[in-house]
Write an enzyme that holds these catalytic residues in place. Structure first.
Site, mmCIF file in Angstrom:
data_model
loop_
_atom_site.group_PDB
_atom_site.id
_atom_site.type_symbol
_atom_site.label_atom_id
_atom_site.label_comp_id
_atom_site.label_asym_id
_atom_site.label_seq_id
_atom_site.Cartn_x
_atom_site.Cartn_y
_atom_site.Cartn_z
ATOM 1 N N HIS A 399 0.750 -1.246 0.137
ATOM 2 C CA HIS A 399 0.058 -0.029 0.079
ATOM 3 C C HIS A 399 0.779 1.184 -0.115
ATOM 4 C CE1 HIS A 399 -4.308 -1.232 0.333
ATOM 5 N NE2 HIS A 399 -3.573 -2.491 1.081
ATOM 6 N N LYS A 590 -9.171 13.906 3.923
ATOM 7 C CA LYS A 590 -8.375 12.547 3.877
ATOM 8 C C LYS A 590 -7.444 12.739 5.173
ATOM 9 C CE LYS A 590 -6.657 14.100 -0.138
ATOM 10 N NZ LYS A 590 -6.715 12.776 -0.612
ATOM 11 N N ARG A 591 -6.778 11.733 5.744
ATOM 12 C CA ARG A 591 -5.802 11.960 6.718
ATOM 13 C C ARG A 591 -4.850 12.962 6.436
ATOM 14 N NH1 ARG A 591 -6.044 7.619 10.934
ATOM 15 N NH2 ARG A 591 -4.225 9.021 11.671
ATOM 16 N N LYS A 596 0.496 14.319 1.746
ATOM 17 C CA LYS A 596 -0.935 14.797 1.248
ATOM 18 C C LYS A 596 -1.250 16.425 0.986
ATOM 19 C CE LYS A 596 -3.347 10.750 2.908
ATOM 20 N NZ LYS A 596 -4.167 10.251 1.819
ATOM 21 N N THR A 698 -8.420 6.828 -2.760
ATOM 22 C CA THR A 698 -9.732 6.245 -3.331
ATOM 23 C C THR A 698 -10.637 7.363 -2.987
ATOM 24 O OG1 THR A 698 -9.778 5.384 -0.942
ATOM 25 C CG2 THR A 698 -9.677 3.786 -2.863
ATOM 26 N N LYS A 702 -14.221 8.707 -5.330
ATOM 27 C CA LYS A 702 -15.406 8.833 -4.759
ATOM 28 C C LYS A 702 -15.722 10.188 -5.233
ATOM 29 C CE LYS A 702 -13.901 6.807 -0.535
ATOM 30 N NZ LYS A 702 -13.331 6.934 0.847
HETATM 31 C C1 LIG Z 1 -12.247 7.110 1.042
HETATM 32 C C2 LIG Z 1 -11.713 7.474 2.584
HETATM 33 C C3 LIG Z 1 -10.340 7.561 3.011
HETATM 34 C C4 LIG Z 1 -9.173 7.522 1.954
HETATM 35 O O1 LIG Z 1 -9.092 8.929 1.337
HETATM 36 P P1 LIG Z 1 -7.930 9.232 0.522
HETATM 37 O O2 LIG Z 1 -8.137 10.758 -0.076
HETATM 38 O O3 LIG Z 1 -7.851 8.502 -0.730
HETATM 39 O O4 LIG Z 1 -6.738 9.500 1.506
HETATM 40 C C5 LIG Z 1 -9.928 8.088 4.327
HETATM 41 N N1 LIG Z 1 -10.927 8.061 5.185
HETATM 42 C C6 LIG Z 1 -12.269 8.167 4.826
HETATM 43 C C7 LIG Z 1 -12.940 8.031 6.033
HETATM 44 C C8 LIG Z 1 -12.705 7.655 3.758
HETATM 45 O O5 LIG Z 1 -14.125 7.315 3.243
#
Ligand SMILES: *Cc1c(COP(=O)(O)O)cnc(C)c1O
Length: 856
Positions: A399, A590-591, A596, A698, A702
């Site tokens: 990952h 995101k985190r 990032k 991911t 979305k």
């Molecule tokens: C999809 C998702 C992530 C991943 O987000 P990235 O932008 O790909 O880092 C992290 N936390 C939650 C709650 C998510 O739904």
């Protein structure tokens, strides 16, 4: 303390017990207290009436509640139990079919599952959504309020855990026989609140009032050993054999969460372990008079599954974390073996034909050593056939390429916790070193990089190398990431094992991330192209027919506007900030991580703010910058960035001089259910990681699926999103992976850019002053320091101007409503590839060799 006294039944691998209580026979109506209950799927029955009866029945007989005094939580549980009746029937039927066919199964091993809420998804999966909604409303209940009573099941940190949850949804929807294994953490990821802009963590005691989805299975309790030492004993032929002795015993109790497929009868299981101490613990200590010691040790056994480690992509080598990993892996393997050997025709010979294990990152990689130990020590198998079984069973998903995220355990700690496994790892390494020698004779450099043991300085076990060597297939999670995996992280292994590395670009489940999260857009789509897209996301391409149709563009934008109005109301409640749904909603969720680059976004906000202060008449599209992000509690710089965004945001939001042209809303406690509210309302999706650092992402998928345009770097799956939506429909900026490498190779100096770019210099200095924290000097010292003195490791300064210019293009496009609508529609229409159904089919066909098993 020793394994002298064993609990009844749990070690017998050929236990005749079957998961499915009346194996093969499916009750036609759920039996409850002896009298048959109505069935919501009964032909001719009105599902609303039946659901209402079931809900009322559960309220009274299970919860002992009068309808007049029931809280939303009571209604939520009663409705959950009502839909659970149908799911349990399907679960029993599914397990009966899988057992009867002795089906090949996938066992997904993951230390994290970020499930979110299960209520809405399970209602949709079973087709009982409208019935439950109608029933609750006819009982005078507010459906939304009832849904809100469910606490997120937050047993994961971020993308990795959410991927596991999306995969389970697709695996059931596509009828693949699957069992997910993990830990039933008593405390999920912490709850985040802000105090004067700073992150404060609170425990997430999510199951304190019970978990109506979890089914406890005490009869499948597993007993595992840990710690102790290895001694050599001699068998009756005078051969010395290792024996693991003086171990501590821990019990694992499974809790099963049913995973219902959408539009199919398949219900698979997520089996999560909670730890228990054995009873003989206290007996031994009692005899020595050590009561307190005994209770403390017992508490240790129970502590193991208490809490999820809140670190995303950083490993800190904590003993309890290694113990958690081994506990879950050892319980899962024992359970999996029990299930395999209970089928009469099964043996070790057909084990790899019936069992596929996927390791979600290296967290469960100790499974490779554990299965070897079981085969060698418990079944007296010779090394070569044992290794053959192991390497035909496991596959591993990588990952990340970030060095700080690659798990390494100190050899000393490993020896203390898992002494026998360390021996086995050394033995695997001996074989590996022989292969390396054969391939590259007398090349110590090659041996050093391939070794399972890092030798420089403090000796460490490299879990990623173990996972690569012990798996038949290793996959990356986006095309770019897999290419870098082969080229930069594991070039020697790629040469040693040609074809072992594969790509499986991540995906997201359309059920949760479009159908459930965005009912307005779902209805608009189904109105145009029918409903099949929910199980076949490529169908969305048909929307392209209406991309230039002004009426469809208006309808699409009206959906977005309504979703933004909902989010604006939420922002008012949670942040106390007034925002207009007519502004551009610019979203980064995101985190919180340096790679990032939320701080790149922040610098752009500061630059815009400064431009507005210097020219209040500046004509910009009004924007709301939406953030949501948790920082690991020990990650000081990440927490500093959160506080900076909050504090700068508060100043901007309160500054009448800029007439509300920009607003900043940082929603606290990012989690799946919050993501589901924000994503449908996003106009712009910020995917601005330093190129080469984000394995896939991911969140990017979305947001694009829900009609947000992406502003992003050529990183992770952004590359493939650009391929799908077309380069005219995405905002790409910044350094490429090659340019990043070049820059580092030639010596990058952020000061050069700082001195060259007047605006950038001004905003960095501004942040470094006490302007935003009057009286408190150096509040953002850590952030300021990382950007300059520390050398700006994530190239924020290097990408700033390109980013800022790209944002000007975003501003310009948004002024043309029709042009924006067109691109937004194309983003939704062309994201079919990013369905986790596609990802799972690829894993099933190319890695697991797994076939669907439909349940009639
Ligand atoms: C999809 C998702 C992530 C991943 O987000 P990235 O932008 O790909 O880092 C992290 N936390 C939650 C709650 C998510 O739904």
């Amino acid at each position: 303390m020793s394994s002298a006294s064993k609990p009844k039944s749990t070690r017998n691998m050929k236990s005749p017990k079957s998961e499915s209580t009346g194996a093969g026979t499916v009750p036609s109506a759920v039996q409850h207290g002896g009298s048959p209950l109505p069935h919501p799927h009964q032909p001719g029955a009105d599902p609303v009436v039946v659901m209402r009866a079931l809900i009322q029945r559960h309220l009274v007989s299970t919860l002992a509640r009068h309808t007049g005094s029931a809280t939303p939580r009571d209604w939520w549980i009663a409705t959950t139990l009502a839909v659970r009746d149908t799911i349990h029937e399907r679960l029993i039927a599914t397990q009966a079919v899988h057992n009867a066919q002795n089906a090949r199964r996938l066992y997904y091993f993951s230390l994290e599952y970020l499930m979110g809420r299960l209520f809405g998804n399970n209602l949709l999966a079973t087709g009982l959504y409208d019935a439950a909604k109608g029933a609750l409303e006819s009982l005078g209940q507010n459906f939304e309020q009832v849904r809100e009573a469910e606490v997120d099941m937050g047993l994961g940190n971020g993308g990795l855990g959410r991927l596991a949850a999306c995969f389970l949804d697709s695996l059931s929807t596509l009828d693949y026989p699957t069992l997910g294994y993990g830990i039933y953490y008593e405390f999920g990821l912490f709850k985040q609140v802000f105090s004067h802009g700073a992150q404060v963590e609170h425990p997430d005691n999510w199951m304190v009032f019970g978990d109506p989805w979890g089914i406890i299975r005490p009869e499948y309790t597993q007993e595992i050993q840990i710690y102790g030492r290895v001694e050599n004993v001699f068998d009756d032929r005078g051969n010395s054999r290792p024996r693991w002795v003086e171990t501590k015993t821990i019990l694992g109790v499974p809790h099963d969460i049913p995973i219902a497929g959408y539009g199919t009868k398949t219900v698979n299981l997520l089996r999560l372990w909670s730890s228990r101490a054995t009873e003989d613990f206290d007996l031994a200590a009692f005899n020595r008079g050590g009561y307190v010691e005994a209770v403390r040790e017992k508490a240790m056994g129970e502590t193991l599954s208490k809490v999820l480690y809140p670190n995303d992509k950083t490993e800190n080598g904590k003993e309890l974390r290694l113990v958690q990993q081994y506990f879950f892996v050892a319980c899962s393997l024992r359970d999996l073996l029990r299930r395999h050997f209970r089928s009469p025709g099964n043996s070790w010979t057909n084990f790899p034909e019936k069992v596929a294990v996927q390791l979600n990152d290296t967290h469960p990689a100790v499974a490779i050593a554990e299965l070897m130990r079981i085969l060698l020590d418990e079944h007296a198998m010779a090394w070569d056939p044992a290794w053959d079984i192991v390497t035909r069973t496991f596959a591993y998903t990588n990952h990340t390429l970030l060095p700080e995220a690659l798990e390494k355990w100190s050899v000393a700690l490993f020896e203390k916790v898992l002494p026998r496994h360390l021996q086995i790892i050394y033995q695997i390494n001996d074989q590996l070193m022989r292969q390396v020698e054969a391939r590259w004779p007398h090349d110590t450099g090659k041996k050093r990089v391939c070794s399972l043991i890092e030798e420089d300085g403090h000796k460490k076990v490299r879990m990623a190398n173990l996972a690569v060597v012990g798996s038949h297939t290793v996959n990356g999670v986006a095309a770019l990431h897999t290419a870098l995996l082969k080229k930069s992280l594991f070039p020697e292994f790629d040469q040693l094992y040609p074809g072992k590395f594969q790509n499986k670009t991540n995906g997201i489940t359309p059920r949760r991330w479009l159908y459930k999260a965005n009912p307005r857009l779902s209805a608009l789509i189904s109105d145009k192209i029918g409903h099949d897209w929910v199980r076949d996301l490529d169908q969305l391409r048909q929307l392209e027919k209406w991309v230039d149709d002004p009426a469809f563009q208006e309808a699409f934008m009206a959906v977005k506007r309504a979703n933004k109005a909902d989010l604006a109301a939420q922002i008012k409640i949670e942040c106390g900030v007034d925002v207009s749904p007519d502004a551009l909603f610019d979203v980064q969720i995101k985190r919180l991580h340096e790679y990032k680059r939320q701080h790149l976004n922040l610098l752009h906000i500061l630059a815009l703010y400064r431009r507005l202060l210097q020219n209040p008449a500046l004509d910009i599209v009004p924007r709301v910058f939406v953030f949501a992000a948790k920082a690991a509690p020990g990650y000081e710089l990440a927490k500093n960035i959160i506080r900076a965004i909050n504090v700068v945001g508060a100043r901007i939001n309160g500054d009448a001089r800029i007439s509300g042209k920009i607003k900043v809303a940082f929603l606290p406690n990012y989690r799946v259910s919050l993501a589901e509210r924000i994503i449908p309302a996003a106009d712009l999706s910020e995917q601005i990681s330093t190129a080469g650092k984000e394995a896939s992402g991911t969140g990017n998928m979305k947001l694009a699926l829900n009609g947000a345009l992406t502003i992003g770097t050529l990183d992770g799956a952004n590359v493939e999103i650009r391929e799908e939506v077309g380069e005219d429909n995405i905002f790409i900026f910044g350094l490429t992976v090659e340019e990043v490498e070049q820059l580092h190779a030639h010596g990058y100096n952020p000061w050069d850019i700082y001195h060259r770019d007047e605006e950038l210099r001004a905003v960095i200095d501004w942040l470094g002053s006490d302007y935003f924290t009057p009286g408190e000097h150096g509040a953002f010292g850590p952030l300021h320091h990382s950007l300059l003195q520390a050398g700006d490791p994530y190239l924020v300064l290097a990408d700033f101007r390109a980013y800022s210019d790209c944002q000007l293009r975003v501003d310009e496009l948004y002024r043309n409503r029709s042009a924006w609508a067109r691109q937004a529609i194309l983003n939704s229409a062309r994201c079919g590839k990013f369905s986790s159904d596609r990802t799972i089919r690829e894993y099933a066909n190319e890695i697991w060799k797994l076939s669907p098993v439909p349940v009639k």
